[in-house]
Design an enzyme around this catalytic site. Sequence first.
Site, PDB file in Angstrom:
ATOM      1  N   GLY A   1      40.313  72.654  25.060  1.00 14.42           N
ATOM      2  CA  GLY A   1      39.714  73.187  23.837  1.00 14.42           C
ATOM      3  C   GLY A   1      38.803  74.051  24.408  1.00 14.42           C
ATOM      4  O   GLY A   1      38.777  75.261  23.906  1.00 14.42           O
TER       5      GLY A   1
ATOM      6  N   GLU B   1      30.584  72.634  27.944  1.00 15.19           N
ATOM      7  CA  GLU B   1      30.417  71.429  29.148  1.00 15.19           C
ATOM      8  C   GLU B   1      31.769  70.663  28.728  1.00 15.19           C
ATOM      9  O   GLU B   1      31.848  70.266  27.566  1.00 15.19           O
ATOM     10  CB  GLU B   1      29.182  70.320  28.683  1.00 15.19           C
TER      11      GLU B   1
ATOM     12  N   CYS C   1      30.603  61.825  29.063  1.00 10.27           N
ATOM     13  CA  CYS C   1      30.783  62.743  29.950  1.00 10.27           C
ATOM     14  C   CYS C   1      30.452  62.577  31.416  1.00 10.27           C
ATOM     15  O   CYS C   1      31.261  63.113  32.294  1.00 10.27           O
ATOM     16  CB  CYS C   1      30.554  64.237  29.498  1.00 10.27           C
TER      17      CYS C   1
END
Length: 504
Positions: free
Chosen positions: A243, A263, A300
């Site tokens: 995305g 990010e 993440c």
Amino acid sequence: MTYIPHGDHLIAGEKIRTEGRFSSAPVEGTAHEFSAGTPEMVARACAAAHAAFEEFSATTREERAKLLEAIAEEIETRGEAITAIGSAETGLPQARLQGERGRTIGQLRLFAEHIRKGDYLDRRHDKALPDRQPLPRPDLRMMQRPIGPVAVFGASNFPLAFSVAGGDTAAALAAGCTVVVKGHSAHPGTGEIVADAVVAAIARCGLNPGIFSLVQGGKRDVGEALVTDPRIKAVGFTGSLGGGRALYNLCAARPEPIPFFGELGSVNPMFVLPEAASARGAEIGQGWAASLTMGAGQFCTNPGITVVVDGPEADTFAGAAKEALSAIAPQTMLTDGMAEAYRSGAARVEAGKGVRSLLTATCAARNASPYLFEVAADDWLENHELAEEVFGPLGLIIRVRDSAQMEEVARSFVGQLTATLQLDEGDTDLARRLMPVLERMAGRVLANGFPTGVEVADSMVHGGPYPASTNFGATSVGTLSIRRFLRPVCYQNLPDTLLPRDLR
């Protein structure tokens, strides 16, 4: 405290309802309907942000600091309601959301303190030298100025810290930029109540309501409309590689390309050096398992891969990690789609050449249980797919022959948010050889710790070479993140009356 969402977009302080609707999908409690975003609603929000930018960019640092502090106070006032709806929508424990709310509030207040000091402006002055030969030098002054309206995409895995009033929004407002947020459909009620807090703070401070807008949900065309709107001058994004890359390409293809600060996640490799493995392999394995499963692995900075020299020490590390992971109960993932992607990712890893399963799981519906695999470095180096992120509590151990092959494996990684060294004193020489590799690989290098938990501070870097992020010179956490939404302007021979207030 129960919060019943109004379900509307918030455009320049006004609640707006659109015909298209979507429903939230809470883990527990009642589902609510929300207006779905449209390109037309995006255009309206961008127009408001554009109209308000000139006025907001001229505000004083003190005025913007007070706004950030007011947002923090309004979020605190709604604290219990935010926790309740956030936990219902995401399945995250209330304690986790309370901590994330504290982090968000702390970040807003830190940014307020930071901009008051003014150091971030990087002000410079080269005085005129009218008698210099062979040519005189003009009077030159430079400082950072706001870049323009900023688009922010709410993150799925951090409904507070990386969403409506999270790091990107806080940094843009601190810089003097107006903001349009595209809320994440995984937690629209949480996004709405936080947006209500931002709108209330703007009203309290007597500022232009066009400073901030929230557009809820919507299809892919909503995000595309936002990043391609000519009034948007920068984008902040936290999400998937696919995305993020698609939006990055759209930003680059615009008639006026704009920076896309994406990010995109990473596998955050951990290197267990021989002396450390010998002295405390079991302890490291247990700590790794705890970090790996924190928040169902939906960070993440989740350390998904460990590199260790093959032998009894590696056996001890793997055994301790397996034992610790076996005791972890199933955890609820943020969405059904993420749970399905996690299962698919585990199946992909398990099917890899030479991969051995140490711990498998049966994951039903929205739940996730840990997986643990191991592979020899020779097989790892031949299969680049094993280096792709699996978003969830999945661990992969790479067994290398010796320290030389550990260096070879380290060089095989693409850009990462973090890289970790587990080392003892006898590992210094190997660590010294690895350091240049890790510095080029990651935005943050750790020793004898675990990367989950990103401190909000002046020195923090949360970013890294692609694909960890799309701009290796930036961070999305810490006060340096404000610089993403500024650009340097030089003023030559301008009288003081025309200079920005902070340069006079």
